[in-house]
Design a protein around this motif. Structure first.
Motif, PDB file in Angstrom:
ATOM      1  N   TYR A  18       0.762  -1.256  -0.016  1.00 53.67           N
ATOM      2  CA  TYR A  18       0.045  -0.189   0.034  1.00 53.67           C
ATOM      3  C   TYR A  18       0.868   1.194   0.001  1.00 53.67           C
ATOM      4  O   TYR A  18       0.482   2.386  -0.711  1.00 53.67           O
ATOM      5  CB  TYR A  18      -0.945  -0.035   1.277  1.00 53.67           C
ATOM      6  CG  TYR A  18      -1.699  -1.132   1.368  1.00 53.67           C
ATOM      7  CD1 TYR A  18      -2.892  -1.333   0.553  1.00 53.67           C
ATOM      8  CD2 TYR A  18      -1.741  -2.199   2.393  1.00 53.67           C
ATOM      9  CE1 TYR A  18      -3.701  -2.504   0.564  1.00 53.67           C
ATOM     10  CE2 TYR A  18      -2.601  -3.316   2.605  1.00 53.67           C
ATOM     11  CZ  TYR A  18      -3.486  -3.227   1.565  1.00 53.67           C
ATOM     12  OH  TYR A  18      -4.294  -4.286   1.743  1.00 53.67           O
ATOM     13  N   ASP A  39      -4.860   2.109  -2.612  1.00 54.81           N
ATOM     14  CA  ASP A  39      -5.976   1.192  -1.814  1.00 54.81           C
ATOM     15  C   ASP A  39      -6.097   0.125  -2.875  1.00 54.81           C
ATOM     16  O   ASP A  39      -5.881  -1.173  -2.263  1.00 54.81           O
ATOM     17  CB  ASP A  39      -7.184   1.934  -1.614  1.00 54.81           C
ATOM     18  CG  ASP A  39      -8.286   1.279  -1.129  1.00 54.81           C
ATOM     19  OD1 ASP A  39      -8.678   0.041  -1.539  1.00 54.81           O
ATOM     20  OD2 ASP A  39      -8.972   1.722  -0.164  1.00 54.81           O
ATOM     21  N   LYS A  40      -6.185   0.287  -4.049  1.00 56.69           N
ATOM     22  CA  LYS A  40      -6.427  -0.790  -4.999  1.00 56.69           C
ATOM     23  C   LYS A  40      -6.036  -0.136  -6.209  1.00 56.69           C
ATOM     24  O   LYS A  40      -6.362   0.796  -6.663  1.00 56.69           O
ATOM     25  CB  LYS A  40      -7.597  -1.429  -5.065  1.00 56.69           C
ATOM     26  CG  LYS A  40      -8.778  -0.573  -4.988  1.00 56.69           C
ATOM     27  CD  LYS A  40     -10.063  -1.467  -4.958  1.00 56.69           C
ATOM     28  CE  LYS A  40     -10.575  -1.722  -3.624  1.00 56.69           C
ATOM     29  NZ  LYS A  40     -10.824  -0.811  -2.722  1.00 56.69           N
ATOM     30  N   VAL A  75     -11.626   3.621   8.240  1.00 59.00           N
ATOM     31  CA  VAL A  75     -10.388   3.155   7.560  1.00 59.00           C
ATOM     32  C   VAL A  75      -9.930   1.912   8.430  1.00 59.00           C
ATOM     33  O   VAL A  75      -9.865   1.863   9.648  1.00 59.00           O
ATOM     34  CB  VAL A  75      -9.224   4.074   7.394  1.00 59.00           C
ATOM     35  CG1 VAL A  75      -8.876   4.414   8.821  1.00 59.00           C
ATOM     36  CG2 VAL A  75      -7.781   3.496   6.776  1.00 59.00           C
ATOM     37  N   ASN A  93      -8.377  -2.677   8.169  1.00 58.79           N
ATOM     38  CA  ASN A  93      -8.461  -4.051   7.570  1.00 58.79           C
ATOM     39  C   ASN A  93      -9.804  -4.567   7.292  1.00 58.79           C
ATOM     40  O   ASN A  93     -10.372  -4.971   8.364  1.00 58.79           O
ATOM     41  CB  ASN A  93      -7.620  -5.041   8.276  1.00 58.79           C
ATOM     42  CG  ASN A  93      -6.734  -5.634   7.142  1.00 58.79           C
ATOM     43  OD1 ASN A  93      -6.569  -5.415   6.015  1.00 58.79           O
ATOM     44  ND2 ASN A  93      -6.436  -6.948   7.604  1.00 58.79           N
ATOM     45  N   ALA A  98      -8.353  -6.599   3.120  1.00 59.50           N
ATOM     46  CA  ALA A  98      -7.656  -5.459   2.504  1.00 59.50           C
ATOM     47  C   ALA A  98      -7.922  -4.108   3.501  1.00 59.50           C
ATOM     48  O   ALA A  98      -8.770  -4.024   4.069  1.00 59.50           O
ATOM     49  CB  ALA A  98      -8.323  -5.188   1.195  1.00 59.50           C
ATOM     50  N   TYR A  99      -6.722  -3.476   3.454  1.00 55.34           N
ATOM     51  CA  TYR A  99      -6.743  -2.313   4.119  1.00 55.34           C
ATOM     52  C   TYR A  99      -7.070  -1.380   3.042  1.00 55.34           C
ATOM     53  O   TYR A  99      -6.646  -0.841   2.303  1.00 55.34           O
ATOM     54  CB  TYR A  99      -5.242  -1.852   4.401  1.00 55.34           C
ATOM     55  CG  TYR A  99      -5.093  -0.686   5.456  1.00 55.34           C
ATOM     56  CD1 TYR A  99      -5.457  -0.879   6.905  1.00 55.34           C
ATOM     57  CD2 TYR A  99      -4.553   0.415   4.996  1.00 55.34           C
ATOM     58  CE1 TYR A  99      -5.336   0.127   7.564  1.00 55.34           C
ATOM     59  CE2 TYR A  99      -4.617   1.562   5.813  1.00 55.34           C
ATOM     60  CZ  TYR A  99      -4.928   1.364   7.105  1.00 55.34           C
ATOM     61  OH  TYR A  99      -4.766   2.719   8.076  1.00 55.34           O
ATOM     62  N   THR A 100      -8.417  -0.565   3.530  1.00 51.88           N
ATOM     63  CA  THR A 100      -9.040   0.176   2.708  1.00 51.88           C
ATOM     64  C   THR A 100      -9.925   1.129   3.305  1.00 51.88           C
ATOM     65  O   THR A 100      -9.975   1.184   4.731  1.00 51.88           O
ATOM     66  CB  THR A 100      -9.919  -0.389   1.844  1.00 51.88           C
ATOM     67  OG1 THR A 100     -10.785   0.392   1.045  1.00 51.88           O
ATOM     68  CG2 THR A 100     -11.057  -1.371   2.600  1.00 51.88           C
TER      69      THR A 100
END
Length: 500
Positions: free
Chosen positions: A219, A289-290, A352, A354, A362-364
């Motif tokens: 990330y 993020d992705k 925010v 995991n 996912a950490y988002t």
């Protein structure tokens, strides 16, 4: 009686004039010296004295007993001298191992002792030096044990070297005063504490960095991982609410681009596009993020707190547009179709952490503020601009100049939001741009006041100056619509978008 043992110490056995028996030896356990005439001979708790060796064998002159007996030696050579009679031949078993030489004549050991008595050069090692040694071990040991873990490797090394130097200076000072203070134990302890601390710090820090890199390496850039390793207690994967800034970017007309390239070329194009975009985000302390196909989602303010998250996000967005210009040239040289992007930024309260399922996490970030950022990215093509920021992001970065685009209601939200295009930093604003912005904002004011003709005229004038700007054309078309279909009294100049 004088005799030497294998440890090269001279043992003084005391006799008693009052006729006391040998059991009285116990009274001498606290003796510090013997007085021999005007000479003081320091001794330890075992009534042993340290021999002050002058050097290797031969430091004192030797005279052969045969030469004396046959009178081949000048009498003046021995006049007023202390003469010790002894053997040096190996077979006569009077050779000793000493600190200055492995094989050393025992008789010269006595000579060194006698010389030390005459010179008052025998160092003392009384019983209380053990207490002094213990005290130094405790003080220096506690100092290093508590200080080293709190210091950086450089300062820890400097403190250790200073401790070494301090101990050596204290020992030398005590030596010059006539006492022998143990030194090896202190130096060994300092070395062990330093090595232990450095080893522990290295392995623990390395393990912590590996853990953080495993959690956040995909990330954030390595620089932020290093920062997080310094304060791992402030990092959490658990969900929490923070004010942050989110960025969405998307490639315009990606379907058309993908149709013009084969799979291998398309993969290469996306890799060459996403790499510099990601570098810009990382340089701006952003967290990826992705990747969503041709789209990028990133945010600022987590996992590390960032008081200037909105400014860093805006700078990254502008940096992405600047990097896009270089990519356009490279793609054109390879015969690839031109590529363009839109970027949306929004600042607000977000969740925010995991998130995911037991199969994949996912950490988002999530929340209405995130959804609005996604909607703003979609609006860039409607207004013909590269970047759109919300009024909330604008409020966080007041040292930039903005062009107000519109007040809109995006799909899924009832409350309108004012959107802006960042132009440049205030210090970079030139007079021509400043004048055009003033004319545009006046035209926008006339439009919202329903002064259709005046607003239309202003937009036409602006269109002549900047014919490539689709924003003017959009307002001219709106004005034409409202002229034919005047809005009712409830019109608030907010434009409603029914699609994402």
């Amino acid at each position: 009686a004088l005799e030497t043992d294998q440890h090269t110490k001279l043992k003084l056995e005391a006799g008693y004039a009052d006729g006391a028996d040998a059991e009285a030896d116990q009274q001498y356990s606290g003796l510090e010296w013997f007085q021999l005439g005007q000479h003081r001979i320091p001794v330890d708790s075992q009534l042993s004295a340290l021999i002050p060796y002058r050097g290797p064998q031969g430091s004192f002159p030797y005279v052969s007993a045969t030469d004396v007996l046959t009178q081949r030696v000048d009498a003046k050579l021995l006049e007023n001298k202390i003469v010790l009679l002894g053997t040096t031949a190996a077979g006569l078993m009077d050779l000793r191992a000493t600190p200055v030489q492995n094989i050393y004549a025992g008789v010269e050991t006595h000579a060194n002792m006698v010389a030390g008595i005459l010179d008052n050069n025998i160092k003392g090692s009384p019983a209380y030096t053990l207490g002094a040694e213990f005290l130094l071990l405790v003080v220096v040991g506690l100092l290093l044990a508590f200080m080293l873990p709190t210091l950086s490797p450089l300062w820890a090394t400097l403190l250790t070297l200073t401790s070494f130097l301090g101990v050596l200076l204290v020992n030398l000072s005590v030596w010059q005063s006539g006492l022998v203070l143990p030194l090896a134990s202190l130096l060994v302890m300092i070395t062990l504490i330093y090595v232990t601390n450095m080893s522990y710090g290295f392995f623990v820090e390395s393990r912590g960095k590996r853990q953080l890199a495993g959690l956040f390496g995909q990330y954030v850039p390595p620089e932020l991982v290093d920062e997080m390793a310094k304060n791992p207690e402030v990092i959490s994967m658990e969900g929490e609410s923070r004010e942050m800034t989110v960025l969405f970017s998307d490639v315009r007309g990606f379907t058309t681009i993908s149709e013009e390239l084969d799979p291998k070329q398309l993969t290469q194009l996306m890799n060459e596009f996403l790499t510099p975009m990601t570098q810009v985000i990382h340089q701006g302390r952003g967290t990826i993020d992705k990747y969503m196909g041709d789209a990028i989602m990133a945010f600022w303010g987590a996992p590390l707190l960032d008081a200037d998250h909105a400014k860093h996000a805006l700078q990254a967005a502008l940096g992405m547009i600047a990097a896009l210009g270089k990519l356009q040239q490279d793609f054109a040289a390879k015969g690839w179709p031109p590529i363009n992007i839109g970027v949306g930024l929004n600042t607000g309260l977000m969740t925010v952490g995991n998130m995911g399922s037991e199969f994949r996490m996912a950490y988002t970030v999530m929340g209405d503020a995130v959804n609005l950022g996604s909607r703003l990215e979609s609006l860039t093509k409607n207004y013909g601009v590269h970047i759109i920021v919300s009024e909330f992001t604008k409020a966080q970065v007041p040292d930039f100049v903005y062009r107000e685009l519109d007040a809109v209601r995006v799909k899924g939200k009832d409350k309108p939001v004012t959107i802006f295009e960042p132009v440049c930093e205030e210090v970079q604003l030139d007079e021509v741009t400043k004048e055009n912005l003033a004319r545009y904002h006046e035209a926008l004011r006339l439009y919202r006041g329903q002064y259709w003709d005046k607003a239309e005229l202003q937009f036409y004038e602006l269109q002549k100056i900047e014919p490539q700007r689709a924003l003017y054309t959009m307002y001219i078309n709106r004005i034409a619509h409202f002229k034919e279909n005047p809005p009712d009294s409830t019109w608030d100049s907010v434009f409603n978008f029914e699609t994402k």
